[in-house]
Design a protein around this motif. Sequence first.
Motif, PDB file in Angstrom:
ATOM      1  N   ASP A  27      48.571  44.286   7.658  1.00 37.61           N
ATOM      2  CA  ASP A  27      48.776  43.137   8.543  1.00 37.61           C
ATOM      3  C   ASP A  27      47.403  42.584   8.915  1.00 37.61           C
ATOM      4  OD1 ASP A  27      49.894  41.274  10.203  1.00 37.61           O
ATOM      5  OD2 ASP A  27      50.157  42.655  11.884  1.00 37.61           O
ATOM      6  N   SER A  69      65.409  46.333   6.051  1.00 32.65           N
ATOM      7  CA  SER A  69      64.670  45.942   7.263  1.00 32.65           C
ATOM      8  C   SER A  69      63.477  46.880   7.394  1.00 32.65           C
ATOM      9  CB  SER A  69      65.563  46.014   8.502  1.00 32.65           C
ATOM     10  OG  SER A  69      65.944  47.344   8.763  1.00 32.65           O
ATOM     11  N   ASP A  71      60.313  48.203  10.218  1.00 32.94           N
ATOM     12  CA  ASP A  71      59.878  48.218  11.617  1.00 32.94           C
ATOM     13  C   ASP A  71      58.370  47.970  11.712  1.00 32.94           C
ATOM     14  OD1 ASP A  71      58.994  50.591  10.595  1.00 32.94           O
ATOM     15  OD2 ASP A  71      59.707  51.825  12.247  1.00 32.94           O
ATOM     16  N   THR A  77      61.080  40.479   8.708  1.00 29.74           N
ATOM     17  CA  THR A  77      61.304  41.924   8.818  1.00 29.74           C
ATOM     18  C   THR A  77      62.614  42.375   8.191  1.00 29.74           C
ATOM     19  OG1 THR A  77      62.313  41.638  10.982  1.00 29.74           O
ATOM     20  CG2 THR A  77      59.937  42.111  10.920  1.00 29.74           C
ATOM     21  N   SER A  78      63.351  41.452   7.561  1.00 29.00           N
ATOM     22  CA  SER A  78      64.591  41.852   6.896  1.00 29.00           C
ATOM     23  C   SER A  78      64.867  40.938   5.714  1.00 29.00           C
ATOM     24  CB  SER A  78      65.769  41.815   7.874  1.00 29.00           C
ATOM     25  OG  SER A  78      65.994  40.490   8.313  1.00 29.00           O
TER      26      SER A  78
END
Length: 130
Positions: A27, A69, A71, A77-78
């Motif tokens: 990220d 999905s 976390d 996120t899915s």
Amino acid sequence: RWNPLRSRFIGMEFGGCASLVPVLVADGKRVSSALLRLYWPQAGFGVRINPTSWFTAGAHAWAGYFFASIDAPLATTSGSNPMFAGGVNLDFNLSKTLSLGLGAEYRDFLGLYNDVSIRLGTTYHLQPAR
């Protein structure tokens, strides 16, 4: 396992699976770990051969649709997509209702990733009412 052709070897198979996959997420500049959750119903064909009363060898090909999905703090996120799998298995019948199995399977979750699954497990075979 459903056998509409009344064949001793070929049958249709239906099922559902779930999998948890640890992943590394990049990220920006930071790399962190996350958990990817996959759920999928599947259907396909299987072939089973019983050379002896205590041993069964088989192969299968399945198709399904996965839901995933993760976390992690990502923009998405899915997601979901089709999936395909094919594999082989060996089962050792310990009794009329219990077997020990070993199997390997290649799975392709289209647009996400692919993997190889190796499993060892037991199966309880339900007997029809008499």
